[in-house]
Design a protein around this motif. Structure first.
Motif, mmCIF file in Angstrom:
data_model
loop_
_atom_site.group_PDB
_atom_site.id
_atom_site.type_symbol
_atom_site.label_atom_id
_atom_site.label_comp_id
_atom_site.label_asym_id
_atom_site.label_seq_id
_atom_site.Cartn_x
_atom_site.Cartn_y
_atom_site.Cartn_z
ATOM 1 N N GLN A 211 20.718 -29.265 11.413
ATOM 2 C CA GLN A 211 20.391 -27.883 11.317
ATOM 3 C C GLN A 211 19.023 -27.639 11.778
ATOM 4 N N LYS A 212 18.528 -26.538 12.520
ATOM 5 C CA LYS A 212 17.344 -26.363 12.829
ATOM 6 C C LYS A 212 16.654 -25.527 11.712
ATOM 7 N N GLU A 213 15.533 -26.100 11.133
ATOM 8 C CA GLU A 213 15.012 -25.460 10.128
ATOM 9 C C GLU A 213 14.330 -24.051 10.670
ATOM 10 N N LEU A 218 21.828 -19.267 11.546
ATOM 11 C CA LEU A 218 22.373 -20.501 11.524
ATOM 12 C C LEU A 218 22.074 -21.170 13.201
ATOM 13 N N LYS A 219 21.459 -22.277 13.436
ATOM 14 C CA LYS A 219 21.160 -22.879 14.593
ATOM 15 C C LYS A 219 21.274 -24.373 14.375
ATOM 16 N N LEU A 220 21.734 -24.926 15.263
ATOM 17 C CA LEU A 220 21.876 -26.532 15.200
ATOM 18 C C LEU A 220 20.886 -27.039 16.328
ATOM 19 N N LYS A 233 23.407 -22.343 19.627
ATOM 20 C CA LYS A 233 23.924 -21.106 18.652
ATOM 21 C C LYS A 233 25.298 -21.020 19.003
ATOM 22 N N ALA A 292 27.480 -34.950 12.002
ATOM 23 C CA ALA A 292 26.613 -34.319 11.022
ATOM 24 C C ALA A 292 26.281 -35.102 9.778
ATOM 25 N N LEU A 296 24.101 -30.262 5.828
ATOM 26 C CA LEU A 296 25.153 -29.519 6.774
ATOM 27 C C LEU A 296 26.555 -29.743 6.631
ATOM 28 N N GLY A 312 26.142 -23.799 6.973
ATOM 29 C CA GLY A 312 24.704 -24.324 7.047
ATOM 30 C C GLY A 312 23.943 -23.843 5.895
ATOM 31 N N CYS A 314 20.435 -21.390 5.368
ATOM 32 C CA CYS A 314 19.332 -20.542 6.187
ATOM 33 C C CYS A 314 19.086 -19.226 4.989
ATOM 34 N N CYS A 318 24.045 -17.495 6.082
ATOM 35 C CA CYS A 318 24.439 -18.738 5.879
ATOM 36 C C CYS A 318 25.105 -18.930 4.608
#
Ligand SMILES: Nc1ncnc2c1ncn2[C@@H]1O[C@H](COP(=O)(O)OP(=O)(O)OP(=O)(O)O)[C@@H](O)[C@H]1O
Ligand SMILES: [Mn+2]
Length: 523
Positions: A211-213, A218-220, A233, A292, A296, A312, A314, A318
């Motif tokens: 997962q992108k911080e 939510l983005k990976l 996305k 993953a 996640l 995820g 966020c 999320c």
């Protein structure tokens, strides 16, 4: 007696000393905390120190007359009368997709609707603006509506050259792309790397996802076998889903297809400030779940109808109610080329001067102060060079997509201040095809400046032969998940080009009038 007095004096002195120590301790703790707050503020530009837009000599007008005859105000009034909203949905079907309009308009919209005439619209070719843009009379750095930034276009170092890194022969496509990012643009006009990079992101196997911080949604981060990455996305809604009528720009969900369309639009407008983005269908089981790990992985579940979902972690959307689900396990999403690592391409984050309030009742300063632009113009980096023109480009771009979510923007530190502004984060564009949000044009209408090349590009799309909608349709047709946009957005693009040109004309007319006034004053 005297001993007693001595004792009590001693006690009082000791107490005083302790008190003083406590006071000093408290004061230092406060000083440290305050310094920390300022440092964080400088880094994140949170606005506590108020240094960015309201300097001590700044003019903050409270209670400015909202109806004052500025280009921005008159323009807003004029376009309020355009009943584009007449087709905007006011209700949604069970699937959450758009239905055709069934009235329920506000009284003002109903009243204004009658203003509309049934005459077919005559094409205005904006010959007055063509004259300025093409002939370039009076186009310069210092004054007038149509401007150039006056910078040295031959000085265009790249991230590679400034870091003394030669692209390796066996380097990855993404690496070559990143090293070619220059002071003036993310990629050159005829870059052969774009198609290769898009193809790579859309077809390479996925080795790992995390997962992108940061951010609200939510983005990976997708990792490929060659160690390159893409920002993913997920699709959440069908293409025809419009922004919910009672949602604010900051509660609107993100649309993966808006990220794809925004990349194509940015490229067609000759900005080249948005990272390449492509669509791809994924298998949630094999291409996300199985690659993953950690946090996640813990958020995966099977929905009541048997679809594999995850949400995820966020700060906003999320949770189980906002999960991303496969159907039953295929999922569409957007893949954006990954920006360079901090080691070679660190970015500076700037607070956008025309940022909205992000509050359901509060207005931002620019919405109330009719002289807001003159405030901005005095403050570096907006006081010289290209930055203000870049912000106007950005508002033109955002108005075309309808994106109201431009809170910050970023530049590459290594190029200093005289470099392009990145176009990042477009998930909230393309949400309301029947509504034109003219407030997005505030930087253009309040400052009354626009880059000559941008005006020229807009005029070309407006007058044809290739209109913006046609160019977008063609450009996006090759995407693996085409069609990217719901049909009404194409008409919106062409319509909005015309609206921007009208705004530029209003500025030109206004400045011609004030010049006349000045001239008359002199004689
Ligand atoms: N293509 C990319 N590669 C690497 N990092 C990126 C990329 N695009 C964006 N980022 C970084 O990730 C951050 C979050 O991305 P983005 O703004 O698209 O998500 P968001 O959830 O909408 O964030 P926010 O809530 O802050 O608006 C950006 O501020 C940027 O620094
Ligand atoms: Mn965002």
């Amino acid at each position: 007696m005297s001993r007693l007095t001595k004792d009590s004096i001693m006690k009082i002195t000791i107490r005083m000393i302790r008190l003083r120590e406590r006071f000093i301790l408290g004061l230092s703790a406060f000083a440290i905390l305050f310094t920390l707050l300022l440092v964080v503020d400088l880094q994140m530009d949170l606005g506590y120190s108020g240094h960015h837009l309201v300097p001590s000599h700044g003019r903050v007008r409270i209670g400015d007359d909202p109806d004052q005859e500025t280009v921005y105000n008159s323009f807003r009034r004029k376009f309020l009368q355009r009943p584009n909203a007449s087709k905007e949905i006011s209700s949604f079907d069970a699937a959450g997709t758009a239905q055709s309009s069934k009235g329920d308009k506000t009284p003002s919209e109903n009243a204004l609707k009658s203003v509309k005439s049934d005459k077919p619209e005559v094409h205005d070719d904006f010959a007055d603006l063509v004259d300025i843009a093409e002939n370039g009379y009076n186009v310069n750095v210092d004054d007038g509506v149509v401007r150039i930034s006056g910078e040295d276009y031959s000085h265009n170092p790249t991230i590679g050259s400034l870091n003394h890194i030669q692209p390796k022969k066996n380097g990855t496509i993404l690496e070559r792309f990143q090293l070619e990012i220059s002071r003036l643009e993310l990629y050159p006009k005829n870059s052969i790397l774009i198609d290769q990079l898009l193809d790579h992101m859309a077809t390479m196997p996925i080795r790992h996802v995390v997962q992108k911080e940061g951010g609200t949604q939510l983005k990976l981060v997708i990792e490929y076998p060659d160690d390159t990455q893409a920002l993913f996305k997920p699709m959440r809604f069908p293409r025809e889903q419009q922004t919910l009528p009672n949602h604010f720009y900051f509660t609107d969900f993100e649309r993966h297809n808006a990220e794809i369309a925004a990349f194509h639009l940015d490229r067609l407008l000759n900005f080249r400030r948005a990272m390449p983005v492509i669509g791809r269908m994924l298998n949630v089981t094999t291409e996300i779940y199985e690659v993953a790990d950690g946090d996640l992985l813990k958020t995966f579940f099977v929905s009541p109808v048997g679809n594999l979902c995850f949400h995820g972690r966020c700060s906003y959307y999320c949770d189980t109610a906002h999960a991303v689900c496969g159907n039953p396990d295929t999922l569409e999403g957007s893949f954006a080329g990954f920006l360079p690592a901090n080691a070679i391409g660190a970015r500076k984050v700037w607070r956008h001067p025309w940022r909205r309030s992000y509050h359901k009742r509060r207005k931002a300063q620019w919405e109330q102060d009719s002289d807001y632009c003159s405030l901005v113009r005095e403050i570096p980096p907006y006081d010289e060079g290209r930055r203000l023109l870049d912000l106007v480009d950005m508002c033109v771009f955002d108005f075309l997509t309808g994106n109201m979510d431009r809170h910050h923007y970023e530049t590459f530190k290594i190029f200093g201040n005289n470099t392009f502004t990145l176009h990042l984060d477009h998930g909230r564009g393309f949400g309301r095809p029947y509504h034109d949000e003219t407030s997005i044009l505030a930087p253009l209408l309040q400052c009354c400046v626009i880059r000559q090349s941008t005006l020229s590009t807009l005029l070309q799309y407006h007058n044809g032969p290739i209109r913006l909608s046609t160019a977008m349709r063609k450009s996006m047709s090759v995407d693996p998940v085409a069609p990217i946009l719901w049909e009404p957005h194409f008409a919106a693009l062409d319509r909005r080009v015309g609206i921007i040109l009208q705004g530029v004309r209003d500025c030109v007319d206004k400045s011609a009038m004030s010049e006349q006034v000045v001239r008359r004053d002199r004689h």
